[in-house]
Design a protein around this motif. Sequence first.
Motif: not given
Length: 596
Positions: A146-151, A154-158
């Motif tokens: 989740q560190t990789d996903q957030y930083t 990847a979740y920008r639009e969400q």
Amino acid sequence: MSEPNASASEQDWVTRLADEVVAEATARQGGALTRPIVCASGLSPSGPIHLGNLREVMVPHFVADEIARRGIAVEHIISWDDYDRFRKVPEAVEGVDESWNEHIGKPLTSVPPPHGSGYPNWAEHFKAVMKAALEMLGVTYRGISQTDQYTSGAYREQVLHAMRERDRIDAVLGRYRTRVTEPAPARGGQGKRGAKEVLDAASAQAAELAEEGSGAAGEDDGSGTGGYFPFRPYSTTFGTDSTQVVSYDDETTELTYLATGPGGQQVTETMHLDRDFHGKLVWKVDWPMRWAYEGVDFEPSGVDHQSPGSSFVVGGQLVQEIFGGRQPIGPMYAFVGIAGMAKMSSSKGGVPTPADALVLLEPPVLRWLYVRRRPNQSFTVSFDAELLRLYDEWDALGRKVAGDTAQPGDLAAYSRSVRTASRELTLTPKPVPYRALTSIIDITGGHPEQTLRILEGFDLDGPVRSLDDVRPRLDCASQWVRTQLDPSERTRVRREPNRHLLDSLEPAQREALELLAARLLDDWTLDGLTTLTYGIPKLQAGFDIGEKKLPPEVKKAQRDLFKLLYRLLVDSDTGPRLPTLLLCVGPDRVRRLITG
């Protein structure tokens, strides 16, 4: 060895859940599966990932594996919640001291690892141990940091969507903040436990975990006095989430927040959510967002997440109303306990991990612990003498499977324990009883040549010719003796005969010992010595040595002989199984100790 089939479904919880997941996923995809079914787990490396956390992995693993066995495309994902805040310094973790308190509030991947670790941060240190254990257990998965996903954005639009819909999210959460709801039965059934009992327990567990402040159980929903914002930034000045959002502009995505430092100092910071990614959605919003993002079809959770108003319940509303997804099938699983310990907690530390268990248990046996009980059944793991009984049960099941006498549910559990859809797990080639191995190691001190000499007396579909024939079980039993056997319970064989006891024997006792000494080498095997020790009182009473139907006085004579032998050999009324003890002591020494 036959495989489980549909007839096992009434007793096999894995088959039933897999049926439900496949049917639901097919319906969700319009009647035909066009993408892999997704089964999910979530683990927070806030400290040692313990045997209670392992249930979070094993329930989805068994279901995903069953789906894979059917030839259906399926993926098991494990979300590493390594972007969670560091909430508490665990107790009893080697290489960690009070200085780690200064890192509370930082992402787990920004906290230094324990002293002496070869890993770059706290999260990676604890993830590595769990990854190695999962490999041994045959768990195939795709890990998501989740560190990789957030930083990475990847979740920008969400994140932007959640901020735009913050008022609607707040309204959904508001339905649960103050009202008391009637409990709805958890999917998958609760057996004989009533819904009120289950949810009372869930509420108690949730309260305990929230007070403790470990992992996602804090149940943060983003509420505050300055308006509702479902995003919590990590301060660029202090590195922690001791932040309070002041304002947000939907057009520019500028977020303004107040950050508080360790000394109470405060600074105002800004970030733009369309390009700055140092923060995350609060847990109650983050989880349903991920369900929609990953297309999760199945994800169980513990009772702390399923009490009224908690994350699973609220997430079911948010995933549909805000993120346009569907709540996964999510049965509740009960907690796993350790004998002599309270409920396990990663943040408290000092609790057994899968890695700890795997030095005492072969991987198939540890898998069996988790598959033989339905998810909503709690169970306790014991590393004391109860572990020896567990192995007795496992070996008995193995014999039933080999003899085609196992019940369908037991056969299914065994099959899921020893193999996955992709590979066989390592089994000990010649499974000498674990109990016997611990006795041999106890008496010999683990001396290799003596151990092999004794094991040559065991005939398990052929003689034991090498210690490798009894590995890895031998190594597990050796570790058990070293770490679990109380020194006061160690077996100490006499060096010299007990002359006082021998001189006080009655004629019938002397005769029994002389008969035993004379026949020791008739069949110097475990089975032969078992027959002999039980048979001496039979011979004295005029029965054949193989006679099964015995009067009470002969059974008493057997017990009396066993007690006498233990006193002559180890100065105790009890000890290891007598045939195993005789094998360990050796014929010459046995004769000297029992006849003088």
